[in-house]
Design a protein around this motif. Structure first.
Motif, PDB file in Angstrom:
ATOM      1  N   VAL A 123       3.960   1.175   2.302  1.00 47.40           N
ATOM      2  CA  VAL A 123       3.826   0.086   3.289  1.00 47.40           C
ATOM      3  C   VAL A 123       3.848  -1.272   2.584  1.00 47.40           C
ATOM      4  O   VAL A 123       3.041  -1.532   1.699  1.00 47.40           O
ATOM      5  CB  VAL A 123       2.505   0.226   4.083  1.00 47.40           C
ATOM      6  CG1 VAL A 123       2.355  -0.921   5.089  1.00 47.40           C
ATOM      7  CG2 VAL A 123       2.437   1.568   4.786  1.00 47.40           C
TER       8      VAL A 123
ATOM      9  N   PRO B 164       0.037 -10.249  15.837  1.00 51.69           N
ATOM     10  CA  PRO B 164      -0.379  -8.979  16.426  1.00 51.69           C
ATOM     11  C   PRO B 164      -1.034  -8.073  15.392  1.00 51.69           C
ATOM     12  O   PRO B 164      -0.901  -8.273  14.189  1.00 51.69           O
ATOM     13  CB  PRO B 164       0.939  -8.370  16.929  1.00 51.69           C
ATOM     14  CG  PRO B 164       2.029  -9.101  16.222  1.00 51.69           C
ATOM     15  CD  PRO B 164       1.487 -10.433  15.835  1.00 51.69           C
ATOM     16  N   SER B 165      -1.744  -7.090  15.889  1.00 52.48           N
ATOM     17  CA  SER B 165      -2.434  -6.143  15.031  1.00 52.48           C
ATOM     18  C   SER B 165      -1.450  -5.511  14.039  1.00 52.48           C
ATOM     19  O   SER B 165      -0.343  -5.165  14.408  1.00 52.48           O
ATOM     20  CB  SER B 165      -3.072  -5.082  15.927  1.00 52.48           C
ATOM     21  OG  SER B 165      -3.724  -4.142  15.142  1.00 52.48           O
ATOM     22  N   GLY B 166      -1.869  -5.413  12.786  1.00 49.63           N
ATOM     23  CA  GLY B 166      -1.051  -4.758  11.776  1.00 49.63           C
ATOM     24  C   GLY B 166      -0.050  -5.665  11.078  1.00 49.63           C
ATOM     25  O   GLY B 166       0.707  -5.220  10.218  1.00 49.63           O
ATOM     26  N   CYS B 167      -0.045  -6.972  11.397  1.00 52.48           N
ATOM     27  CA  CYS B 167       0.965  -7.859  10.799  1.00 52.48           C
ATOM     28  C   CYS B 167       0.568  -8.340   9.397  1.00 52.48           C
ATOM     29  O   CYS B 167       1.363  -8.985   8.723  1.00 52.48           O
ATOM     30  CB  CYS B 167       1.245  -9.052  11.709  1.00 52.48           C
ATOM     31  SG  CYS B 167      -0.106 -10.242  11.783  1.00 52.48           S
ATOM     32  N   GLY B 168      -0.661  -8.053   8.976  1.00 46.96           N
ATOM     33  CA  GLY B 168      -1.049  -8.378   7.596  1.00 46.96           C
ATOM     34  C   GLY B 168      -2.098  -9.475   7.445  1.00 46.96           C
ATOM     35  O   GLY B 168      -2.365  -9.933   6.340  1.00 46.96           O
ATOM     36  N   LYS B 169      -2.736  -9.872   8.542  1.00 42.34           N
ATOM     37  CA  LYS B 169      -3.703 -10.976   8.498  1.00 42.34           C
ATOM     38  C   LYS B 169      -4.892 -10.654   7.593  1.00 42.34           C
ATOM     39  O   LYS B 169      -5.253 -11.441   6.708  1.00 42.34           O
ATOM     40  CB  LYS B 169      -4.226 -11.282   9.912  1.00 42.34           C
ATOM     41  CG  LYS B 169      -3.136 -11.543  10.937  1.00 42.34           C
ATOM     42  CD  LYS B 169      -3.711 -11.817  12.301  1.00 42.34           C
ATOM     43  CE  LYS B 169      -4.455 -10.667  12.984  1.00 42.34           C
ATOM     44  NZ  LYS B 169      -3.604  -9.518  13.348  1.00 42.34           N
ATOM     45  N   THR B 170      -5.514  -9.517   7.836  1.00 44.83           N
ATOM     46  CA  THR B 170      -6.695  -9.142   7.050  1.00 44.83           C
ATOM     47  C   THR B 170      -6.330  -8.973   5.583  1.00 44.83           C
ATOM     48  O   THR B 170      -7.074  -9.390   4.689  1.00 44.83           O
ATOM     49  CB  THR B 170      -7.317  -7.844   7.614  1.00 44.83           C
ATOM     50  OG1 THR B 170      -7.806  -8.122   8.927  1.00 44.83           O
ATOM     51  CG2 THR B 170      -8.465  -7.347   6.761  1.00 44.83           C
ATOM     52  N   THR B 171      -5.170  -8.400   5.326  1.00 48.67           N
ATOM     53  CA  THR B 171      -4.724  -8.220   3.946  1.00 48.67           C
ATOM     54  C   THR B 171      -4.616  -9.572   3.231  1.00 48.67           C
ATOM     55  O   THR B 171      -5.084  -9.725   2.096  1.00 48.67           O
ATOM     56  CB  THR B 171      -3.357  -7.493   3.924  1.00 48.67           C
ATOM     57  OG1 THR B 171      -3.510  -6.236   4.575  1.00 48.67           O
ATOM     58  CG2 THR B 171      -2.869  -7.269   2.507  1.00 48.67           C
TER      59      THR B 171
ATOM     60  N   ALA C  95       2.773  -4.539   3.177  1.00 46.68           N
ATOM     61  CA  ALA C  95       1.896  -5.224   4.140  1.00 46.68           C
ATOM     62  C   ALA C  95       2.156  -6.721   4.155  1.00 46.68           C
ATOM     63  O   ALA C  95       2.117  -7.361   5.195  1.00 46.68           O
ATOM     64  CB  ALA C  95       0.437  -4.938   3.818  1.00 46.68           C
TER      65      ALA C  95
ATOM     66  N   TYR D 277       0.889  -1.156   0.000  1.00 50.82           N
ATOM     67  CA  TYR D 277       0.000   0.000   0.000  1.00 50.82           C
ATOM     68  C   TYR D 277       0.928   1.206   0.000  1.00 50.82           C
ATOM     69  O   TYR D 277       1.434   1.564   1.057  1.00 50.82           O
ATOM     70  CB  TYR D 277      -0.862   0.048   1.264  1.00 50.82           C
ATOM     71  CG  TYR D 277      -1.838  -1.087   1.445  1.00 50.82           C
ATOM     72  CD1 TYR D 277      -3.030  -1.127   0.715  1.00 50.82           C
ATOM     73  CD2 TYR D 277      -1.596  -2.093   2.374  1.00 50.82           C
ATOM     74  CE1 TYR D 277      -3.952  -2.146   0.900  1.00 50.82           C
ATOM     75  CE2 TYR D 277      -2.519  -3.111   2.573  1.00 50.82           C
ATOM     76  CZ  TYR D 277      -3.679  -3.135   1.828  1.00 50.82           C
ATOM     77  OH  TYR D 277      -4.588  -4.147   2.040  1.00 50.82           O
TER      78      TYR D 277
HETATM   79  P1  ADP Z   1      -3.983  -7.059  10.612  1.00 57.99           P
HETATM   80  O1  ADP Z   1      -5.251  -7.570  10.017  1.00 57.99           O
HETATM   81  O2  ADP Z   1      -2.998  -8.145  10.890  1.00 57.99           O
HETATM   82  O3  ADP Z   1      -4.207  -6.207  11.806  1.00 57.99           O
HETATM   83  P2  ADP Z   1      -3.771  -5.544   8.128  1.00 57.99           P
HETATM   84  O4  ADP Z   1      -3.709  -6.595   7.092  1.00 57.99           O
HETATM   85  O5  ADP Z   1      -5.074  -4.866   8.319  1.00 57.99           O
HETATM   86  O6  ADP Z   1      -3.254  -6.142   9.526  1.00 57.99           O
HETATM   87  O7  ADP Z   1      -2.688  -4.436   7.828  1.00 57.99           O
HETATM   88  C1  ADP Z   1      -1.335  -4.725   7.507  1.00 57.99           C
HETATM   89  C2  ADP Z   1      -0.590  -3.440   7.221  1.00 57.99           C
HETATM   90  O8  ADP Z   1      -1.084  -2.834   6.039  1.00 57.99           O
HETATM   91  C3  ADP Z   1      -0.715  -2.389   8.316  1.00 57.99           C
HETATM   92  O9  ADP Z   1       0.510  -1.700   8.392  1.00 57.99           O
HETATM   93  C4  ADP Z   1      -1.818  -1.495   7.795  1.00 57.99           C
HETATM   94  O10 ADP Z   1      -1.688  -0.197   8.300  1.00 57.99           O
HETATM   95  C5  ADP Z   1      -1.575  -1.531   6.302  1.00 57.99           C
HETATM   96  N1  ADP Z   1      -2.822  -1.367   5.539  1.00 57.99           N
HETATM   97  C6  ADP Z   1      -3.892  -2.191   5.546  1.00 57.99           C
HETATM   98  N2  ADP Z   1      -4.856  -1.756   4.702  1.00 57.99           N
HETATM   99  C7  ADP Z   1      -4.372  -0.613   4.146  1.00 57.99           C
HETATM  100  C8  ADP Z   1      -4.886   0.321   3.180  1.00 57.99           C
HETATM  101  N3  ADP Z   1      -6.088   0.149   2.606  1.00 57.99           N
HETATM  102  N4  ADP Z   1      -4.106   1.371   2.859  1.00 57.99           N
HETATM  103  C9  ADP Z   1      -2.882   1.540   3.412  1.00 57.99           C
HETATM  104  N5  ADP Z   1      -2.341   0.706   4.306  1.00 57.99           N
HETATM  105  C10 ADP Z   1      -3.065  -0.360   4.688  1.00 57.99           C
END
Ligand code: ADP
Ligand code: MG
Length: 357
Positions: free
Chosen positions: A22, A43-50, A24, A19
């Protein structure tokens, strides 16, 4: 009928997601076997949702390939992938009844007749324990019940892959345990391939065939719950998964399976993986440390800095020459007050000698 059909494997090959600046997801490769529930934990922000959204097709990979079964779906839109997702927020339509919510997905994605849709939807609701609730609105249900509707809505689609993003986060602790075992049971009964995201290590242990622990966009370790817990491959995993104490030790001898180490004047036999240098780091689970008042063999002294009585167990922070140790003691009849001098023992064979970086 909701079938017991064979669902698909999922494969990620050198997948990256950026992104802007970043990174991710950093070049992740991952194999998920058909019919297994694999959890992305970290942990939060490690890329799981992505990762999950890329599998769903809701997010494009910057590079790399994603396969569902034998099909390369990397450039396929979400609506063409046979996946279903359950979100933390339930995402039910508030103006539709429970039955209409479950039928909705079927009406969009299949050519089923209305009467057949209704039959399948009712079967799905029965499966999640909501028979008789079909005419209620979501607002007339508890959080746990709403999430069950979301699970039913996903399951009736007979997806190749079922995706969960922190599905229990909005529920209280007791319900969380209940709903998670229901999810696991349905997934196993139907033989569904599932990818499950959570930041809660206990939840991951409870539902998974395999756990993928992620750290800053990469896979830190993958394995069964017991492998991850008992054989952490790094300090990060030992700490994140088992709240383990990580202390310095000196390796006296080792073979492929075991090592003898010296730690603060005592000798211990430990599990071992990798190639240690003489000075190494040892992971000790809080349950494998015990405290006594009297001096016993192979122990070292400590002082209780903190004692927290929690009914089933007592948690201690103990100051020792090996560093501060976190101890979980299941013997709760008598417990040590803050400031007590104790002797610390570590269970033999249990600690894990960590591979040196
Ligand atoms: P998790 O689900 O593990 O908490 P995310 O997958 O949501 O983590 O996010 C992984 C990284 O990508 C984080 O640094 C987050 O800030 C960044 N990120 C996620 N979605 C976006 C987006 N749409 N635009 C910019 N950065 C993003
Ligand atoms: Mg997330």
């Amino acid at each position: 009928m909701i079938n017991n059909k064979t669902s698909s494997s999922v494969r990620l090959s050198n997948v990256q997601k950026r992104y802007g600046d970043v990174l991710a997801i950093d070049n992740v490769s991952l194999d998920i076997r058909a019919g297994e529930l694999v959890t992305l934990l970290g942990p939060s922000g490690c890329g799981k949702t992505t990762m999950l959204r890329m599998i769903a097709g809701l997010e494009d990979a910057t590079s790399g390939d994603i396969f569902i079964g034998h099909q390369n779906v990397t450039h396929q839109a979400a609506s063409y992938r046979n996946v279903a997702m359950v979100f933390q927020s339930y995402a039910l339509f508030p103006h539709m009844t429970v039955l209409e919510n479950v039928c909705y997905g079927l009406s969009v994605s299949s050519k089923m007749k209305k009467s057949e849709q209704k039959k399948v939807a009712l079967q799905g609701l029965d499966m999640v324990g909501l028979a008789g609730f079909e005419n209620r609105l979501p607002s007339e249900l508890s959080g746990g019940q709403q999430q069950r509707v979301a699970v039913a809505r996903a399951v009736v689609l007979e997806p190749d892959v079922l995706l969960f993003d922190e599905p229990l986060s909005n529920l209280d602790a007791k319900l969380r345990r209940h709903v998670r075992s229901e999810i696991r049971q349905i997934q196993q009964d139907l033989g569904l391939t599932a990818v499950y995201v959570t930041h809660d290590q206990e939840e991951a242990m409870a539902v998974s065939d395999q756990i993928v622990v992620m750290q800053a966009g990469v896979i830190a370790q993958m394995g069964s719950p017991s492998e991850i817990y008992e054989k952490p491959n790094s300090e990060f995993i030992a700490d994140f998964i088992g709240d383990a104490n990580v202390v310095n030790c000196r390796v006296l001898s080792c073979n492929n399976q075991n090592a003898i180490v010296e730690l603060n004047g005592i000798q211990l036999s430990t599990q071992f993986k990798g190639s240690p240098s003489k000075r190494a780091r040892l992971a000790v689970h809080p349950h494998d440390v015990s405290l006594t008042e009297a001096r016993v063999e192979n122990s070292f002294p400590g002082e209780v800095l903190n004692a927290t009585y929690l009914g089933k167990h007592v948690e201690y922070d103990v100051r020792t020459d090996a560093g501060e140790l976190f101890v979980v003691d299941h013997q709760t009849r008598t417990y040590f007050q803050r400031g007590t001098s104790v002797h610390v023992r570590i269970a033999d064979d249990k600690p894990v000698l960590l591979p040196t970086a």
